[in-house]
Design a protein around this motif. Structure first.
Motif, mmCIF file in Angstrom:
data_model
loop_
_atom_site.group_PDB
_atom_site.id
_atom_site.type_symbol
_atom_site.label_atom_id
_atom_site.label_comp_id
_atom_site.label_asym_id
_atom_site.label_seq_id
_atom_site.Cartn_x
_atom_site.Cartn_y
_atom_site.Cartn_z
ATOM 1 N N PRO A 29 44.002 34.976 64.146
ATOM 2 C CA PRO A 29 43.780 34.562 62.750
ATOM 3 C C PRO A 29 42.336 34.259 62.384
ATOM 4 C CG PRO A 29 45.725 33.493 63.640
ATOM 5 C CD PRO A 29 45.064 34.177 64.793
ATOM 6 N N SER A 30 41.568 33.623 63.276
ATOM 7 C CA SER A 30 40.204 33.243 62.911
ATOM 8 C C SER A 30 39.300 34.456 62.690
ATOM 9 C CB SER A 30 39.596 32.327 63.985
ATOM 10 O OG SER A 30 39.638 32.947 65.256
ATOM 11 N N VAL A 31 39.636 35.595 63.341
ATOM 12 C CA VAL A 31 38.849 36.816 63.130
ATOM 13 C C VAL A 31 39.018 37.308 61.697
ATOM 14 C CG1 VAL A 31 38.512 39.211 63.881
ATOM 15 C CG2 VAL A 31 38.974 37.433 65.565
ATOM 16 N N GLN A 32 40.147 36.981 61.081
ATOM 17 C CA GLN A 32 40.384 37.398 59.700
ATOM 18 C C GLN A 32 39.426 36.724 58.720
ATOM 19 O OE1 GLN A 32 44.652 36.802 59.180
ATOM 20 N NE2 GLN A 32 45.008 37.725 61.189
ATOM 21 N N PHE A 33 38.875 35.563 59.111
ATOM 22 C CA PHE A 33 37.822 34.946 58.308
ATOM 23 C C PHE A 33 36.685 35.934 58.068
ATOM 24 C CE2 PHE A 33 38.660 30.273 59.640
ATOM 25 C CZ PHE A 33 39.320 30.016 58.445
ATOM 26 N N ALA A 34 36.173 36.476 59.178
ATOM 27 C CA ALA A 34 34.987 37.334 59.103
ATOM 28 C C ALA A 34 35.254 38.583 58.283
ATOM 29 C CB ALA A 34 34.519 37.695 60.511
ATOM 30 N N ASP A 35 36.454 39.149 58.410
ATOM 31 C CA ASP A 35 36.808 40.341 57.638
ATOM 32 C C ASP A 35 36.786 40.040 56.138
ATOM 33 O OD1 ASP A 35 38.027 42.994 57.050
ATOM 34 O OD2 ASP A 35 39.763 41.764 56.519
ATOM 35 N N ILE A 36 37.435 38.954 55.740
ATOM 36 C CA ILE A 36 37.498 38.599 54.319
ATOM 37 C C ILE A 36 36.124 38.215 53.785
ATOM 38 C CG2 ILE A 36 38.448 36.943 52.668
ATOM 39 C CD1 ILE A 36 40.953 36.834 54.452
ATOM 40 N N PHE A 37 35.368 37.430 54.553
ATOM 41 C CA PHE A 37 34.076 36.945 54.081
ATOM 42 C C PHE A 37 33.042 38.073 54.018
ATOM 43 C CE2 PHE A 37 35.211 32.545 56.018
ATOM 44 C CZ PHE A 37 36.243 32.430 55.102
ATOM 45 N N ALA A 38 33.143 39.025 54.946
ATOM 46 C CA ALA A 38 32.261 40.203 54.874
ATOM 47 C C ALA A 38 32.577 41.002 53.612
ATOM 48 C CB ALA A 38 32.435 41.068 56.119
ATOM 49 N N GLY A 39 33.877 41.108 53.272
ATOM 50 C CA GLY A 39 34.273 41.819 52.058
ATOM 51 C C GLY A 39 33.766 41.142 50.799
ATOM 52 N N ILE A 40 33.856 39.826 50.763
ATOM 53 C CA ILE A 40 33.342 39.078 49.605
ATOM 54 C C ILE A 40 31.850 39.318 49.446
ATOM 55 C CG2 ILE A 40 32.845 36.753 48.742
ATOM 56 C CD1 ILE A 40 35.508 35.868 50.071
ATOM 57 N N THR A 41 31.121 39.217 50.541
ATOM 58 C CA THR A 41 29.666 39.379 50.504
ATOM 59 C C THR A 41 29.278 40.788 50.078
ATOM 60 O OG1 THR A 41 29.456 37.729 52.270
ATOM 61 C CG2 THR A 41 27.535 39.122 51.843
ATOM 62 N N ARG A 42 29.983 41.787 50.620
ATOM 63 C CA ARG A 42 29.676 43.179 50.262
ATOM 64 C C ARG A 42 29.878 43.426 48.767
ATOM 65 N NH1 ARG A 42 32.644 47.745 49.598
ATOM 66 N NH2 ARG A 42 34.548 46.948 50.583
ATOM 67 N N HIS A 43 31.011 43.006 48.240
ATOM 68 C CA HIS A 43 31.286 43.221 46.819
ATOM 69 C C HIS A 43 30.308 42.437 45.932
ATOM 70 C CE1 HIS A 43 34.900 45.734 46.787
ATOM 71 N NE2 HIS A 43 35.262 45.103 47.888
ATOM 72 N N TYR A 44 29.909 41.279 46.378
ATOM 73 C CA TYR A 44 28.932 40.478 45.629
ATOM 74 C C TYR A 44 27.637 41.265 45.434
ATOM 75 C CZ TYR A 44 25.699 36.608 44.614
ATOM 76 O OH TYR A 44 24.747 35.790 44.052
ATOM 77 N N TYR A 45 27.173 41.902 46.482
ATOM 78 C CA TYR A 45 25.932 42.681 46.391
ATOM 79 C C TYR A 45 26.152 44.012 45.675
ATOM 80 C CZ TYR A 45 22.940 39.555 49.001
ATOM 81 O OH TYR A 45 22.160 38.469 49.372
ATOM 82 N N GLU A 46 27.294 44.636 45.910
ATOM 83 C CA GLU A 46 27.541 45.916 45.243
ATOM 84 C C GLU A 46 27.728 45.736 43.745
ATOM 85 O OE1 GLU A 46 29.427 48.540 48.908
ATOM 86 O OE2 GLU A 46 30.781 47.721 47.396
ATOM 87 N N GLN A 47 28.132 44.560 43.316
ATOM 88 C CA GLN A 47 28.229 44.258 41.888
ATOM 89 C C GLN A 47 26.886 43.814 41.311
ATOM 90 O OE1 GLN A 47 31.002 44.318 39.695
ATOM 91 N NE2 GLN A 47 32.190 45.366 41.272
ATOM 92 N N GLY A 48 25.866 43.743 42.156
ATOM 93 C CA GLY A 48 24.530 43.365 41.695
ATOM 94 C C GLY A 48 24.394 41.900 41.344
ATOM 95 N N LEU A 49 25.271 41.055 41.878
ATOM 96 C CA LEU A 49 25.267 39.646 41.494
ATOM 97 C C LEU A 49 24.154 38.848 42.152
ATOM 98 C CD1 LEU A 49 29.119 39.014 41.521
ATOM 99 C CD2 LEU A 49 27.623 39.501 39.563
ATOM 100 N N ASP A 50 23.442 39.470 43.083
ATOM 101 C CA ASP A 50 22.264 38.808 43.650
ATOM 102 C C ASP A 50 21.090 38.862 42.680
ATOM 103 O OD1 ASP A 50 22.320 41.662 44.112
ATOM 104 O OD2 ASP A 50 20.527 41.407 45.352
ATOM 105 N N ALA A 51 21.215 39.692 41.626
ATOM 106 C CA ALA A 51 20.102 39.856 40.690
ATOM 107 C C ALA A 51 20.482 39.581 39.236
ATOM 108 C CB ALA A 51 19.536 41.277 40.807
ATOM 109 N N ARG A 52 21.758 39.332 38.956
ATOM 110 C CA ARG A 52 22.171 39.086 37.573
ATOM 111 C C ARG A 52 23.384 38.167 37.530
ATOM 112 N NH1 ARG A 52 26.487 42.476 35.839
ATOM 113 N NH2 ARG A 52 27.117 44.013 37.417
ATOM 114 N N SER A 53 23.641 37.642 36.361
ATOM 115 C CA SER A 53 24.767 36.729 36.186
ATOM 116 C C SER A 53 26.075 37.513 36.072
ATOM 117 C CB SER A 53 24.565 35.879 34.930
ATOM 118 O OG SER A 53 23.397 35.092 35.036
ATOM 119 N N PRO A 54 27.180 36.939 36.496
ATOM 120 C CA PRO A 54 28.473 37.629 36.397
ATOM 121 C C PRO A 54 28.915 37.763 34.939
ATOM 122 C CG PRO A 54 28.785 35.364 37.119
ATOM 123 C CD PRO A 54 27.302 35.600 37.131
ATOM 124 N N GLU A 55 29.609 38.847 34.637
ATOM 125 C CA GLU A 55 30.090 39.098 33.279
ATOM 126 C C GLU A 55 31.609 39.169 33.217
ATOM 127 O OE1 GLU A 55 28.135 42.676 32.139
ATOM 128 O OE2 GLU A 55 26.129 41.774 32.104
#
Length: 304
Positions: free
Chosen positions: A222-248
């Protein structure tokens, strides 16, 4: 050799008692380590996973390598909370991959169970004294060639962050746990990691990474599932450009809320490179350069 012990001091500044960090005269006796309990001697468990891969043919634009550091005594209560969360929402213990969780359908189609599970996993991890680190990459235009038995650059960048974190807080050895891929790929990573730790100047300077990576199935760990989910959150955050703009959109706002919670558990460290120069080692590092670097290349010990 004198048959008595002679205590010189303590690297952490502790006085009295048999604390971790005690230094004894080499010409005298020194007490043996009793158990791996308390006194900053507990092993640190590092769970690592990827979301996407840095290659031209991959569908992801910002693949991520993610690591979460968990204190060994916290594994049991964390696993218990994950079990209860899954049981309450799904009634079973099957693994739910991040590809089914971190997507707009989770918000737009009101799939509240997946949304609650994702938020629950983030809340569990951030309610403990965990530390999180990530290497965010850009999709390469050309195939990255890594020589045989050499560690891919994103891996050594993550190892650096974990080593400096453990060093700063005086933790003991960190055990690296990887989500298994297949035997051949796992063997290559294990060989490359061992080679890095024993054959490179930077790797030999590490003393907090256990020289024995483990590869486990996230479906039954189960604890390995943390890394899978959190990597997915981080990837989508950057692919949505949220490191450079506000969410819409609602999806982007949800992503930012989740990412901010994860980011609050990272830390940046000012460290010295092998040539003695200080630089900032960022906990979440967006790197655009993944080409293999030879030992002579100074970029090897620097963060972008």
């Amino acid at each position: 050799m004198n048959n008595k012990e002679r205590r010189i001091g303590n690297i952490f500044g502790a006085t009295g008692g048999n604390h971790a960090g005690m230094v004894f005269d080499k010409n005298y006796l020194a007490p043996a380590l009793s158990t791996m309990q308390g006194g900053l001697r507990q092993p640190m468990i590092i769970v690592k996973d990827e979301s996407g891969y840095p290659r031209p043919t991959d569908s992801t634009m910002n693949p991520v390598l993610f690591g979460i550091c968990i204190h060994e005594p916290d594994i049991k209560p964390i696993t218990n909370q994950i079990y209860k969360l899954k049981d309450s929402l799904y009634g079973k213990q099957d693994e739910i991959k991040s590809t089914k969780l971190i997507r707009e359908a989770t918000i737009t189609k009101n799939r509240t169970i997946n949304k609650s599970y994702t938020e629950g996993m983030v809340d569990i991890a951030t309610s403990y004294d965990t530390a999180m680190f990530a290497v965010i990459m850009d999709k390469p235009q050309n195939q990255i060639v890594v020589p045989d038995q050499h560690l891919p650059r994103q891996y050594y960048l993550l190892l650096k962050k974990i080593e400096f974190y453990c060093r700063r807080h005086h933790w003991g050895k960190a055990m690296m746990i990887f989500d298994e891929i297949h035997e051949e790929a796992d063997r290559k990573i294990a060989d490359a990691m061992t080679g890095f730790l024993f054959k490179t100047e930077l790797g030999r300077s590490f003393d907090h990474i256990l020289e024995m990576p483990l590869f486990v199935s996230s479906a039954v760990t189960p604890s390995v599932q943390f890394a899978d989910i959190f990597a997915g959150i981080t990837r989508h955050y950057y692919e949505q450009g949220l490191d450079a703009r506000s969410p819409e959109t609602e999806f982007q706002k949800w992503l930012k809320d989740l990412y901010d919670k994860l980011y609050s558990h990272t830390e940046n460290n000012i460290v010295k490179s092998l040539d003695g120069q200080e630089y900032m080692e960022y906990g979440f590092q967006h790197t655009r350069f993944l080409d293999y670097h030879t030992r002579e290349n100074s970029v090897l010990t620097k963060s972008e």
